[in-house]
Design an enzyme around this catalytic site. Sequence first.
Site, PDB file in Angstrom:
ATOM      1  N   CYS A 115     -11.854 -17.104 -55.813  1.00  0.00           N
ATOM      2  CA  CYS A 115     -12.768 -17.267 -54.685  1.00  0.00           C
ATOM      3  C   CYS A 115     -12.055 -17.303 -53.341  1.00  0.00           C
ATOM      4  O   CYS A 115     -12.685 -17.085 -52.306  1.00  0.00           O
ATOM      5  CB  CYS A 115     -13.586 -18.549 -54.868  1.00  0.00           C
ATOM      6  SG  CYS A 115     -14.590 -18.557 -56.376  1.00  0.00           S
ATOM      7  N   HIS A 194      -0.972 -23.058 -51.791  1.00  0.00           N
ATOM      8  CA  HIS A 194      -0.976 -22.550 -53.168  1.00  0.00           C
ATOM      9  C   HIS A 194      -0.668 -23.703 -54.117  1.00  0.00           C
ATOM     10  O   HIS A 194       0.323 -24.400 -53.944  1.00  0.00           O
ATOM     11  CB  HIS A 194       0.069 -21.450 -53.330  1.00  0.00           C
ATOM     12  CG  HIS A 194      -0.283 -20.447 -54.386  1.00  0.00           C
ATOM     13  ND1 HIS A 194      -0.485 -20.792 -55.695  1.00  0.00           N
ATOM     14  CD2 HIS A 194      -0.492 -19.100 -54.303  1.00  0.00           C
ATOM     15  CE1 HIS A 194      -0.794 -19.705 -56.391  1.00  0.00           C
ATOM     16  NE2 HIS A 194      -0.808 -18.666 -55.572  1.00  0.00           N
ATOM     17  N   HIS A 278     -19.067 -25.740 -36.428  1.00  0.00           N
ATOM     18  CA  HIS A 278     -19.651 -25.147 -37.629  1.00  0.00           C
ATOM     19  C   HIS A 278     -18.648 -25.217 -38.772  1.00  0.00           C
ATOM     20  O   HIS A 278     -17.436 -25.133 -38.555  1.00  0.00           O
ATOM     21  CB  HIS A 278     -20.053 -23.693 -37.379  1.00  0.00           C
ATOM     22  CG  HIS A 278     -20.952 -23.500 -36.206  1.00  0.00           C
ATOM     23  ND1 HIS A 278     -22.311 -23.749 -36.261  1.00  0.00           N
ATOM     24  CD2 HIS A 278     -20.695 -23.099 -34.944  1.00  0.00           C
ATOM     25  CE1 HIS A 278     -22.846 -23.500 -35.089  1.00  0.00           C
ATOM     26  NE2 HIS A 278     -21.891 -23.101 -34.267  1.00  0.00           N
ATOM     27  N   HIS A 282     -16.955 -23.081 -49.043  1.00  0.00           N
ATOM     28  CA  HIS A 282     -17.234 -22.143 -50.128  1.00  0.00           C
ATOM     29  C   HIS A 282     -18.349 -22.651 -51.036  1.00  0.00           C
ATOM     30  O   HIS A 282     -18.298 -23.776 -51.544  1.00  0.00           O
ATOM     31  CB  HIS A 282     -15.972 -21.908 -50.954  1.00  0.00           C
ATOM     32  CG  HIS A 282     -16.210 -21.149 -52.221  1.00  0.00           C
ATOM     33  ND1 HIS A 282     -16.828 -19.917 -52.252  1.00  0.00           N
ATOM     34  CD2 HIS A 282     -15.933 -21.462 -53.514  1.00  0.00           C
ATOM     35  CE1 HIS A 282     -16.907 -19.498 -53.500  1.00  0.00           C
ATOM     36  NE2 HIS A 282     -16.373 -20.423 -54.284  1.00  0.00           N
ATOM     37  N   ASN A 315     -22.918 -18.258 -56.223  1.00  0.00           N
ATOM     38  CA  ASN A 315     -21.492 -18.199 -55.920  1.00  0.00           C
ATOM     39  C   ASN A 315     -21.060 -16.734 -56.003  1.00  0.00           C
ATOM     40  O   ASN A 315     -20.898 -16.183 -57.086  1.00  0.00           O
ATOM     41  CB  ASN A 315     -20.710 -19.049 -56.920  1.00  0.00           C
ATOM     42  CG  ASN A 315     -19.210 -19.055 -56.644  1.00  0.00           C
ATOM     43  OD1 ASN A 315     -18.707 -18.259 -55.873  1.00  0.00           O
ATOM     44  ND2 ASN A 315     -18.504 -19.975 -57.296  1.00  0.00           N
TER      45      ASN A 315
END
Length: 332
Positions: A115, A194, A278, A282, A315
Amino acid sequence: MEQSTLWNIFSEESLGFQRTILEKSGLGQSTYIPEALRTLPPNPSLAFAEKEVELVFFHAMDDLLAKTVVKAGNIGILIVNSSLFSPSPSLCSRIINKYKLKSNVLSYNLGGMGCSAGLIAVDLAKHLLQVHRESLALVLSTENITLNCYFGDKRSMLVSNCLFRMGASAVLLSNRSSDRYSAKYELIHTVRTHKANDDRGYRCAFQEEDSKGKVGIALSKDLPIVAGEALKINLTSLGYVVLPIKEKLLYYANYIGRNIFKMQMKSYAPDFKKAFGHFCIHAGGRGILDTVQKGLHLTDELLEPSRMTLSRFGNTSSSSLWYELAYSVLEY
């Protein structure tokens, strides 16, 4: 007949589990699944997978070219991300062939990045544009559902069936001075963390076979925790740049009190509402949105773009943030 067909694919327990997940997922009744999964029985074939990706990509590309009045031949950089579907010829090659991009276009296919791939692609485009002056970079993001629906009974792998839906985005970035005043947005910062160096992060979304050899994506219960840790690191890095002085001082004072003077106090979460008007979180699922909203102390109004995107489109993986940004523009 439909119920009988489904029962031949899933056990009654698995159907009940998926029904429960769907009821709690935050998805509405208008999300899209590909044609191959609407047939009886489902037909997850390569031909249908190609049809799905061409449908979403070509529509997104056509809309972008129409809105920007840009000729495809002027695009100098092409980045396509699709984590689980990587056919040959490549997805980049399909776009180049369809829209007749020039032969020296710089093309990149990103796979296996889930994603987050949409923003990773934008980060790559940013770095390429710092080298290649007076250029246009096109980023196309999607996730293929046709070949990645799981037809087994392992619960951690059934969850993805309930959350992921069809979708795609097309984003055009430019460093041409002539585009400065016509561009919608200016890209200021990108931050990436990561977590594959940690076993929990490495295993939190894992493509594998179940005991019967059926392939799917296993979503670990650690996923929200890992996502929260990565978000915390990202926000810490970003906070140095965007937060007002008062928030920085409060954070530093709290950090020194807890780590140097060993004072018993809760860690201070900076108020990012004082830096941003704003938020596009996700739309991974209702649980993830609830956790982020609570952790960042965001109002229901600020989470509206994310929740409405989840309800209307589901999603859509790497493209979901652009759905949310479009909602924010229309809303405000």
